[in-house]
Enzyme design. Sequence first.
Site, mmCIF file in Angstrom:
data_model
loop_
_atom_site.group_PDB
_atom_site.id
_atom_site.type_symbol
_atom_site.label_atom_id
_atom_site.label_comp_id
_atom_site.label_asym_id
_atom_site.label_seq_id
_atom_site.Cartn_x
_atom_site.Cartn_y
_atom_site.Cartn_z
ATOM 1 N N ARG A 59 6.769 -44.913 8.139
ATOM 2 C CA ARG A 59 6.369 -45.569 6.883
ATOM 3 C C ARG A 59 7.310 -46.717 6.542
ATOM 4 N NH1 ARG A 59 8.048 -43.728 2.247
ATOM 5 N NH2 ARG A 59 7.897 -41.528 2.777
ATOM 6 N N TYR A 112 -12.163 -62.283 -3.526
ATOM 7 C CA TYR A 112 -12.700 -61.064 -2.929
ATOM 8 C C TYR A 112 -12.802 -60.024 -4.055
ATOM 9 C CZ TYR A 112 -13.053 -57.137 0.258
ATOM 10 O OH TYR A 112 -13.473 -56.019 0.917
ATOM 11 N N ASP A 184 -4.375 -65.864 -0.631
ATOM 12 C CA ASP A 184 -5.106 -65.019 0.318
ATOM 13 C C ASP A 184 -5.662 -65.964 1.381
ATOM 14 O OD1 ASP A 184 -7.050 -63.590 1.730
ATOM 15 O OD2 ASP A 184 -7.552 -62.317 0.020
ATOM 16 N N LYS A 209 -10.330 -58.939 9.354
ATOM 17 C CA LYS A 209 -11.261 -60.028 9.638
ATOM 18 C C LYS A 209 -10.834 -60.783 10.904
ATOM 19 C CE LYS A 209 -12.731 -58.333 5.836
ATOM 20 N NZ LYS A 209 -12.375 -58.820 4.522
HETATM 21 C C1 LIG Z 1 -11.830 -58.220 3.337
HETATM 22 C C2 LIG Z 1 -10.988 -59.021 2.450
HETATM 23 C C3 LIG Z 1 -9.955 -58.441 1.698
HETATM 24 C C4 LIG Z 1 -9.680 -56.951 1.694
HETATM 25 O O1 LIG Z 1 -9.282 -56.508 2.937
HETATM 26 P P1 LIG Z 1 -9.506 -54.993 3.462
HETATM 27 O O2 LIG Z 1 -8.890 -55.064 4.813
HETATM 28 O O3 LIG Z 1 -10.974 -54.745 3.468
HETATM 29 O O4 LIG Z 1 -8.797 -54.103 2.525
HETATM 30 C C5 LIG Z 1 -9.177 -59.275 0.916
HETATM 31 N N1 LIG Z 1 -9.401 -60.590 0.847
HETATM 32 C C6 LIG Z 1 -10.392 -61.175 1.545
HETATM 33 C C7 LIG Z 1 -10.597 -62.645 1.430
HETATM 34 C C8 LIG Z 1 -11.225 -60.429 2.367
HETATM 35 O O5 LIG Z 1 -12.219 -61.015 3.035
#
Ligand SMILES: *Cc1c(COP(=O)(O)O)cnc(C)c1O
Length: 407
Positions: A59, A112, A184, A209
Amino acid sequence: MDFKKAGINTRSVHAGCRPDPLHGAVSVPIYQSSTFAFDSAAQGAARFNGDEAGYIYTRMGNPTVAALEEAIASLEGGHAALATGSGMAAIATVLFTYLEAGAHLVGTDCVYGPSRVIVERHFRRFGVQSTFVDTSDLAQVRAAIRPDTRLLYVETPENPTIRLTDIRGCAEIAREHGLLLVVDNTFATPVLQRPLEHGADIVVHSMTKFLNGHADVVAGIIVAATEEQRAALRDVLNHHGGCIDPHQAWLVHRGLKTLGMRLGQAQRSAQAISEMLHDHPAVSWVRYPGAADHPQHDLAKQQMDGPGAILCFGVRGGLAGGSLLLERVKIPTLAVSLGGVETLIEHPASMTHASLGRAAREEAGITDDLIRLAVGCEDARDLLADLKAALDSLPRAAPVEAEPAFA
Ligand SMILES: *Cc1c(COP(=O)(O)O)cnc(C)c1O
Protein backbone atom coordinates in the site's frame (compact mmCIF):
# COMPACT_ATOMS: atom_id res chain seq x y z
CA MET A 1 20.31 6.74 -19.57
CA ASP A 2 18.81 10.13 -18.79
CA PHE A 3 15.54 10.24 -20.67
CA LYS A 4 14.88 13.94 -20.15
CA LYS A 5 15.80 14.79 -23.73
CA ALA A 6 14.44 11.59 -25.32
CA GLY A 7 11.27 11.57 -27.40
CA ILE A 8 7.93 10.60 -25.96
CA ASN A 9 7.93 7.14 -27.57
CA THR A 10 11.44 6.37 -26.33
CA ARG A 11 10.33 7.30 -22.84
CA SER A 12 7.08 5.30 -23.11
CA VAL A 13 9.17 2.23 -23.92
CA HIS A 14 12.12 2.72 -21.56
CA ALA A 15 11.39 5.11 -18.68
CA GLY A 16 11.13 3.27 -15.38
CA CYS A 17 12.46 0.02 -16.88
CA ARG A 18 15.87 -1.39 -16.07
CA PRO A 19 16.97 -5.00 -16.46
CA ASP A 20 16.06 -6.94 -13.34
CA PRO A 21 19.22 -7.42 -11.23
CA LEU A 22 18.40 -11.02 -10.29
CA HIS A 23 17.79 -12.67 -13.69
CA GLY A 24 18.02 -9.85 -16.23
CA ALA A 25 14.31 -9.97 -17.11
CA VAL A 26 13.66 -7.27 -19.73
CA SER A 27 10.03 -6.82 -18.71
CA VAL A 28 9.65 -5.39 -15.20
CA PRO A 29 8.86 -8.36 -12.90
CA ILE A 30 5.46 -8.41 -11.21
CA TYR A 31 6.27 -8.16 -7.50
CA GLN A 32 3.02 -9.75 -6.40
CA SER A 33 3.81 -9.39 -2.72
CA SER A 34 1.93 -7.49 -0.05
CA THR A 35 4.95 -7.19 2.23
CA PHE A 36 8.77 -7.04 2.00
CA ALA A 37 11.26 -8.73 4.35
CA PHE A 38 13.89 -6.73 6.25
CA ASP A 39 17.45 -8.06 6.68
CA SER A 40 17.50 -6.94 10.29
CA ALA A 41 15.46 -5.16 12.93
CA ALA A 42 17.69 -2.13 12.38
CA GLN A 43 16.88 -2.14 8.67
CA GLY A 44 13.14 -2.38 9.41
CA ALA A 45 13.45 0.62 11.71
CA ALA A 46 15.46 2.55 9.12
CA ARG A 47 12.85 1.87 6.40
CA PHE A 48 10.06 3.07 8.66
CA ASN A 49 11.78 6.26 9.78
CA GLY A 50 12.82 7.09 6.22
CA ASP A 51 16.60 6.77 6.76
CA GLU A 52 16.77 3.97 4.21
CA ALA A 53 14.97 3.72 0.85
CA GLY A 54 13.26 0.42 0.16
CA TYR A 55 9.94 -1.29 0.30
CA ILE A 56 7.85 -2.07 3.38
CA TYR A 57 4.27 -2.87 2.42
CA THR A 58 2.58 -2.61 -1.01
CA ARG A 59 0.00 0.00 0.00
CA MET A 60 2.97 2.30 0.68
CA GLY A 61 4.98 1.35 -2.39
CA ASN A 62 5.90 -1.58 -4.63
CA PRO A 63 8.70 -2.00 -7.20
CA THR A 64 6.35 -2.88 -10.10
CA VAL A 65 4.17 0.10 -9.28
CA ALA A 66 7.24 2.35 -8.91
CA ALA A 67 8.39 1.50 -12.44
CA LEU A 68 5.05 2.64 -13.87
CA GLU A 69 5.10 5.78 -11.71
CA GLU A 70 8.58 6.67 -12.94
CA ALA A 71 7.48 6.22 -16.56
CA ILE A 72 4.43 8.48 -16.27
CA ALA A 73 6.29 11.14 -14.27
CA SER A 74 8.83 11.19 -17.10
CA LEU A 75 6.16 11.49 -19.83
CA GLU A 76 4.41 14.36 -18.02
CA GLY A 77 7.66 16.11 -17.09
CA GLY A 78 6.74 15.85 -13.40
CA HIS A 79 8.81 15.34 -10.27
CA ALA A 80 7.06 12.09 -9.30
CA ALA A 81 3.84 10.16 -9.85
CA LEU A 82 1.60 8.09 -7.58
CA ALA A 83 -0.46 5.30 -9.11
CA THR A 84 -3.92 4.58 -7.73
CA GLY A 85 -6.60 1.89 -7.99
CA SER A 86 -8.78 4.03 -10.28
CA GLY A 87 -8.93 7.49 -11.80
CA MET A 88 -11.45 8.45 -9.13
CA ALA A 89 -9.02 7.32 -6.39
CA ALA A 90 -6.42 9.67 -7.90
CA ILE A 91 -8.89 12.57 -7.97
CA ALA A 92 -10.19 11.85 -4.44
CA THR A 93 -6.61 11.68 -3.11
CA VAL A 94 -5.78 15.10 -4.57
CA LEU A 95 -8.96 16.65 -3.17
CA PHE A 96 -8.40 15.10 0.29
CA THR A 97 -4.85 16.43 0.28
CA TYR A 98 -5.65 20.03 -0.60
CA LEU A 99 -9.17 20.80 0.66
CA GLU A 100 -10.40 21.26 4.22
CA ALA A 101 -13.64 22.42 5.86
CA GLY A 102 -14.43 25.93 4.68
CA ALA A 103 -12.42 25.63 1.46
CA HIS A 104 -13.95 26.41 -1.91
CA LEU A 105 -13.19 24.79 -5.27
CA VAL A 106 -13.79 26.17 -8.77
CA GLY A 107 -14.12 23.51 -11.47
CA THR A 108 -15.04 22.84 -15.09
CA ASP A 109 -18.84 22.41 -15.24
CA CYS A 110 -18.67 19.56 -17.71
CA VAL A 111 -16.05 17.44 -15.91
CA TYR A 112 -16.24 13.68 -15.79
CA GLY A 113 -19.52 13.16 -13.87
CA PRO A 114 -18.18 11.44 -10.71
CA SER A 115 -15.48 14.14 -10.35
CA ARG A 116 -18.28 16.64 -9.79
CA VAL A 117 -20.42 14.29 -7.70
CA ILE A 118 -17.58 13.63 -5.24
CA VAL A 119 -17.23 17.38 -4.63
CA GLU A 120 -20.90 18.38 -4.60
CA ARG A 121 -22.22 15.36 -2.71
CA HIS A 122 -19.38 13.99 -0.59
CA PHE A 123 -16.85 16.77 0.12
CA ARG A 124 -19.80 19.02 0.81
CA ARG A 125 -20.63 16.87 3.87
CA PHE A 126 -17.29 17.99 5.29
CA GLY A 127 -17.87 21.68 4.63
CA VAL A 128 -16.20 22.06 1.24
CA GLN A 129 -17.99 24.41 -1.17
CA SER A 130 -17.74 24.54 -4.93
CA THR A 131 -18.68 26.46 -8.05
CA PHE A 132 -18.61 24.75 -11.44
CA VAL A 133 -18.39 27.05 -14.46
CA ASP A 134 -17.57 26.89 -18.15
CA THR A 135 -13.78 27.12 -17.77
CA SER A 136 -13.37 27.52 -21.54
CA ASP A 137 -14.36 31.12 -20.71
CA LEU A 138 -11.64 32.55 -18.43
CA ALA A 139 -13.92 35.43 -17.39
CA GLN A 140 -16.24 32.86 -15.78
CA VAL A 141 -13.27 31.33 -13.93
CA ARG A 142 -12.23 34.74 -12.56
CA ALA A 143 -15.78 35.59 -11.55
CA ALA A 144 -16.18 32.35 -9.59
CA ILE A 145 -13.09 32.86 -7.39
CA ARG A 146 -13.76 33.82 -3.76
CA PRO A 147 -11.45 34.65 -0.86
CA ASP A 148 -11.80 31.05 0.40
CA THR A 149 -11.08 29.43 -3.00
CA ARG A 150 -8.15 26.99 -2.74
CA LEU A 151 -8.25 24.85 -5.84
CA LEU A 152 -8.99 25.25 -9.55
CA TYR A 153 -9.95 21.92 -11.11
CA VAL A 154 -9.91 21.73 -14.90
CA GLU A 155 -10.59 19.03 -17.46
CA THR A 156 -9.49 19.70 -21.04
CA PRO A 157 -10.55 18.58 -23.60
CA GLU A 158 -13.78 18.14 -21.69
CA ASN A 159 -16.17 15.27 -21.98
CA PRO A 160 -18.31 14.81 -24.08
CA THR A 161 -18.55 18.33 -25.51
CA ILE A 162 -14.90 18.52 -26.67
CA ARG A 163 -14.52 22.08 -25.41
CA LEU A 164 -11.01 23.14 -24.41
CA THR A 165 -9.81 25.19 -21.45
CA ASP A 166 -6.76 27.43 -21.77
CA ILE A 167 -4.35 25.86 -19.25
CA ARG A 168 -1.87 28.73 -19.34
CA GLY A 169 -4.68 31.25 -18.79
CA CYS A 170 -5.92 29.24 -15.81
CA ALA A 171 -2.37 28.96 -14.43
CA GLU A 172 -2.05 32.76 -14.49
CA ILE A 173 -5.33 33.14 -12.62
CA ALA A 174 -4.26 30.45 -10.13
CA ARG A 175 -0.92 32.24 -9.48
CA GLU A 176 -2.66 35.57 -8.94
CA HIS A 177 -5.01 34.10 -6.34
CA GLY A 178 -2.69 31.55 -4.76
CA LEU A 179 -4.74 28.57 -5.96
CA LEU A 180 -3.59 25.08 -6.80
CA LEU A 181 -4.31 24.25 -10.47
CA VAL A 182 -5.20 20.58 -11.00
CA VAL A 183 -5.72 19.31 -14.56
CA ASP A 184 -7.39 16.03 -15.54
CA ASN A 185 -5.30 15.05 -18.60
CA THR A 186 -7.09 11.76 -19.34
CA PHE A 187 -8.39 12.73 -22.78
CA ALA A 188 -5.16 14.14 -24.20
CA THR A 189 -2.51 12.02 -22.44
CA PRO A 190 1.07 13.34 -22.10
CA VAL A 191 1.65 12.46 -25.75
CA LEU A 192 -0.61 15.35 -26.78
CA GLN A 193 -0.65 17.69 -23.78
CA ARG A 194 1.60 18.19 -20.75
CA PRO A 195 -0.23 20.56 -18.40
CA LEU A 196 2.79 21.07 -16.10
CA GLU A 197 4.58 22.74 -19.04
CA HIS A 198 1.73 25.25 -19.17
CA GLY A 199 1.87 26.07 -15.46
CA ALA A 200 -0.47 23.49 -13.88
CA ASP A 201 0.55 22.26 -10.41
CA ILE A 202 -0.81 18.71 -10.43
CA VAL A 203 -2.02 16.35 -13.16
CA VAL A 204 -4.47 13.48 -12.69
CA HIS A 205 -5.35 10.65 -15.04
CA SER A 206 -7.71 7.80 -15.39
CA MET A 207 -5.17 5.24 -16.67
CA THR A 208 -8.24 3.11 -17.49
CA LYS A 209 -8.41 5.01 -20.77
CA PHE A 210 -5.56 5.73 -23.23
CA LEU A 211 -2.57 5.11 -20.92
CA ASN A 212 -3.48 1.45 -20.47
CA GLY A 213 -5.37 1.45 -23.74
CA HIS A 214 -6.80 -2.05 -23.85
CA ALA A 215 -10.11 -1.72 -21.98
CA ASP A 216 -9.04 -4.33 -19.42
CA VAL A 217 -7.87 -2.40 -16.34
CA VAL A 218 -9.30 0.31 -14.05
CA ALA A 219 -6.49 2.50 -12.65
CA GLY A 220 -5.41 6.09 -12.09
CA ILE A 221 -2.36 8.23 -11.40
CA ILE A 222 -1.39 11.59 -9.90
CA VAL A 223 1.61 13.53 -11.20
CA ALA A 224 3.23 15.95 -8.76
CA ALA A 225 5.50 18.82 -9.77
CA THR A 226 7.44 19.08 -6.48
CA GLU A 227 8.76 16.89 -3.66
CA GLU A 228 6.56 18.72 -1.18
CA GLN A 229 3.46 17.78 -3.18
CA ARG A 230 4.62 14.18 -3.61
CA ALA A 231 5.12 13.78 0.13
CA ALA A 232 1.73 15.33 0.99
CA LEU A 233 -0.12 13.22 -1.60
CA ARG A 234 1.75 10.05 -0.59
CA ASP A 235 0.75 10.56 3.03
CA VAL A 236 -2.95 10.81 2.10
CA LEU A 237 -2.79 7.93 -0.36
CA ASN A 238 -1.06 5.67 2.19
CA HIS A 239 -3.75 6.35 4.76
CA HIS A 240 -6.83 6.46 2.53
CA GLY A 241 -5.79 3.25 0.81
CA GLY A 242 -6.47 4.03 -2.84
CA CYS A 243 -3.35 2.14 -3.95
CA ILE A 244 -3.01 0.12 -7.16
CA ASP A 245 -2.39 -3.63 -7.30
CA PRO A 246 1.05 -4.62 -8.75
CA HIS A 247 -0.48 -6.81 -11.44
CA GLN A 248 -2.76 -3.99 -12.62
CA ALA A 249 0.24 -1.65 -12.63
CA TRP A 250 2.19 -4.09 -14.78
CA LEU A 251 -0.68 -4.34 -17.29
CA VAL A 252 -0.91 -0.55 -17.55
CA HIS A 253 2.86 -0.29 -17.99
CA ARG A 254 2.73 -2.81 -20.82
CA GLY A 255 -0.06 -0.83 -22.50
CA LEU A 256 1.83 2.43 -22.00
CA LYS A 257 4.69 1.25 -24.20
CA THR A 258 2.53 1.58 -27.34
CA LEU A 259 0.69 4.75 -26.30
CA GLY A 260 2.17 6.97 -29.03
CA MET A 261 1.48 4.44 -31.79
CA ARG A 262 -2.06 3.75 -30.63
CA LEU A 263 -2.96 7.37 -30.22
CA GLY A 264 -1.31 8.33 -33.51
CA GLN A 265 -3.34 5.73 -35.42
CA ALA A 266 -6.60 6.64 -33.64
CA GLN A 267 -5.99 10.35 -34.16
CA ARG A 268 -5.40 9.97 -37.91
CA SER A 269 -8.66 8.06 -38.19
CA ALA A 270 -10.51 10.63 -36.04
CA GLN A 271 -9.37 13.42 -38.38
CA ALA A 272 -10.60 11.50 -41.44
CA ILE A 273 -13.89 10.64 -39.72
CA SER A 274 -14.48 14.27 -38.70
CA GLU A 275 -14.06 15.30 -42.35
CA MET A 276 -16.44 12.61 -43.60
CA LEU A 277 -19.04 13.57 -40.95
CA HIS A 278 -18.67 17.24 -41.84
CA ASP A 279 -19.73 16.51 -45.42
CA HIS A 280 -22.46 13.97 -44.66
CA PRO A 281 -26.07 15.17 -45.14
CA ALA A 282 -27.34 13.14 -42.15
CA VAL A 283 -24.98 14.98 -39.76
CA SER A 284 -26.09 18.33 -38.30
CA TRP A 285 -22.76 19.39 -36.79
CA VAL A 286 -19.34 17.96 -35.80
CA ARG A 287 -16.94 19.03 -33.08
CA TYR A 288 -13.29 17.96 -33.27
CA PRO A 289 -10.33 20.17 -32.28
CA GLY A 290 -8.51 19.07 -35.45
CA ALA A 291 -11.19 20.67 -37.64
CA ALA A 292 -10.49 24.24 -38.75
CA ASP A 293 -14.05 25.22 -37.78
CA HIS A 294 -13.67 24.10 -34.14
CA PRO A 295 -14.09 27.39 -32.21
CA GLN A 296 -10.84 26.67 -30.35
CA HIS A 297 -8.77 25.23 -33.18
CA ASP A 298 -5.99 27.76 -32.45
CA LEU A 299 -5.94 27.01 -28.72
CA ALA A 300 -5.73 23.29 -29.58
CA LYS A 301 -2.66 23.98 -31.72
CA GLN A 302 -1.13 26.10 -28.95
CA GLN A 303 -1.45 23.74 -26.00
CA MET A 304 -1.77 20.32 -27.65
CA ASP A 305 0.54 18.35 -29.93
CA GLY A 306 -2.49 16.90 -31.74
CA PRO A 307 -6.29 17.04 -31.60
CA GLY A 308 -6.80 13.59 -30.09
CA ALA A 309 -9.05 10.67 -30.91
CA ILE A 310 -12.41 11.74 -29.51
CA LEU A 311 -15.05 13.70 -31.33
CA CYS A 312 -18.73 14.44 -30.96
CA PHE A 313 -21.42 15.15 -33.49
CA GLY A 314 -25.18 15.53 -33.89
CA VAL A 315 -27.28 13.53 -36.32
CA ARG A 316 -30.47 14.68 -37.98
CA GLY A 317 -33.51 13.59 -36.04
CA GLY A 318 -31.90 14.17 -32.63
CA LEU A 319 -32.16 11.34 -30.13
CA ALA A 320 -34.17 9.08 -32.48
CA GLY A 321 -31.68 9.49 -35.31
CA GLY A 322 -28.78 8.95 -32.92
CA SER A 323 -30.29 5.77 -31.49
CA LEU A 324 -30.69 4.36 -34.99
CA LEU A 325 -27.07 5.17 -35.79
CA LEU A 326 -25.85 3.57 -32.56
CA GLU A 327 -27.65 0.37 -33.49
CA ARG A 328 -26.66 0.31 -37.14
CA VAL A 329 -22.90 0.76 -36.91
CA LYS A 330 -21.10 -2.59 -36.92
CA ILE A 331 -17.51 -1.82 -35.91
CA PRO A 332 -17.88 0.71 -33.05
CA THR A 333 -18.97 -0.99 -29.86
CA LEU A 334 -21.89 0.60 -28.04
CA ALA A 335 -20.21 1.23 -24.68
CA VAL A 336 -19.08 3.99 -22.35
CA SER A 337 -15.38 4.62 -21.58
CA LEU A 338 -12.76 5.47 -24.20
CA GLY A 339 -9.10 5.19 -25.07
CA GLY A 340 -8.97 1.48 -25.85
CA VAL A 341 -7.98 -0.13 -29.15
CA GLU A 342 -11.65 -0.66 -30.00
CA THR A 343 -13.75 2.26 -31.26
CA LEU A 344 -16.59 3.02 -28.84
CA ILE A 345 -19.77 4.98 -29.52
CA GLU A 346 -22.20 6.30 -26.93
CA HIS A 347 -25.10 8.67 -26.39
CA PRO A 348 -24.31 10.88 -23.34
CA ALA A 349 -27.84 12.27 -22.81
CA SER A 350 -29.25 8.78 -22.19
CA MET A 351 -26.11 7.12 -20.78
CA THR A 352 -23.06 8.76 -19.13
CA HIS A 353 -24.76 12.11 -18.49
CA ALA A 354 -28.36 10.96 -17.96
CA SER A 355 -28.12 11.51 -14.18
CA LEU A 356 -27.28 15.20 -14.67
CA GLY A 357 -30.86 15.97 -15.70
CA ARG A 358 -31.89 17.77 -18.85
CA ALA A 359 -31.49 21.36 -17.59
CA ALA A 360 -27.92 20.81 -16.40
CA ARG A 361 -27.10 18.98 -19.62
CA GLU A 362 -28.42 21.79 -21.80
CA GLU A 363 -26.46 24.28 -19.71
CA ALA A 364 -23.32 22.23 -20.23
CA GLY A 365 -23.94 21.95 -23.99
CA ILE A 366 -24.87 18.24 -23.99
CA THR A 367 -27.80 18.25 -26.40
CA ASP A 368 -30.06 15.25 -26.98
CA ASP A 369 -28.60 14.69 -30.45
CA LEU A 370 -24.97 14.58 -29.28
CA ILE A 371 -23.12 11.34 -30.05
CA ARG A 372 -19.62 10.72 -28.74
CA LEU A 373 -17.21 8.66 -30.79
CA ALA A 374 -13.97 7.49 -29.15
CA VAL A 375 -11.91 6.31 -32.09
CA GLY A 376 -9.78 3.19 -31.70
CA CYS A 377 -7.05 1.50 -33.71
CA GLU A 378 -9.03 -0.26 -36.46
CA ASP A 379 -8.23 0.67 -40.08
CA ALA A 380 -9.60 4.11 -40.91
CA ARG A 381 -10.96 2.77 -44.21
CA ASP A 382 -13.17 0.25 -42.40
CA LEU A 383 -14.40 2.74 -39.80
CA LEU A 384 -15.24 5.31 -42.48
CA ALA A 385 -17.14 2.80 -44.61
CA ASP A 386 -19.07 1.45 -41.63
CA LEU A 387 -20.07 4.86 -40.28
CA LYS A 388 -20.97 6.13 -43.72
CA ALA A 389 -23.19 3.11 -44.46
CA ALA A 390 -25.02 3.57 -41.13
CA LEU A 391 -25.48 7.31 -41.75
CA ASP A 392 -26.66 6.70 -45.34
CA SER A 393 -29.39 4.43 -43.97
CA LEU A 394 -30.92 7.11 -41.69
CA PRO A 395 -34.24 8.74 -42.70
CA ARG A 396 -33.50 11.89 -44.69
CA ALA A 397 -36.58 13.91 -43.72
CA ALA A 398 -35.55 14.52 -40.12
CA PRO A 399 -34.69 18.10 -39.17
CA VAL A 400 -31.17 19.41 -38.67
CA GLU A 401 -30.50 20.58 -35.13
CA ALA A 402 -28.33 23.53 -34.24
CA GLU A 403 -24.84 22.92 -32.87
CA PRO A 404 -24.89 23.30 -29.08
CA ALA A 405 -23.95 26.79 -27.97
CA PHE A 406 -20.29 27.47 -27.40
CA ALA A 407 -18.96 30.03 -24.96
C1 LIG B 1 -12.85 7.70 -16.72
C2 LIG B 1 -12.46 9.04 -16.28
C3 LIG B 1 -12.22 9.32 -14.93
C4 LIG B 1 -12.41 8.30 -13.83
O1 LIG B 1 -11.53 7.25 -13.96
P1 LIG B 1 -11.82 5.76 -13.40
O2 LIG B 1 -10.57 5.05 -13.78
O3 LIG B 1 -13.04 5.26 -14.10
O4 LIG B 1 -12.03 5.87 -11.95
C5 LIG B 1 -11.82 10.60 -14.60
N1 LIG B 1 -11.67 11.56 -15.52
C6 LIG B 1 -11.91 11.32 -16.82
C7 LIG B 1 -11.73 12.42 -17.81
C8 LIG B 1 -12.31 10.06 -17.26
O5 LIG B 1 -12.56 9.84 -18.55
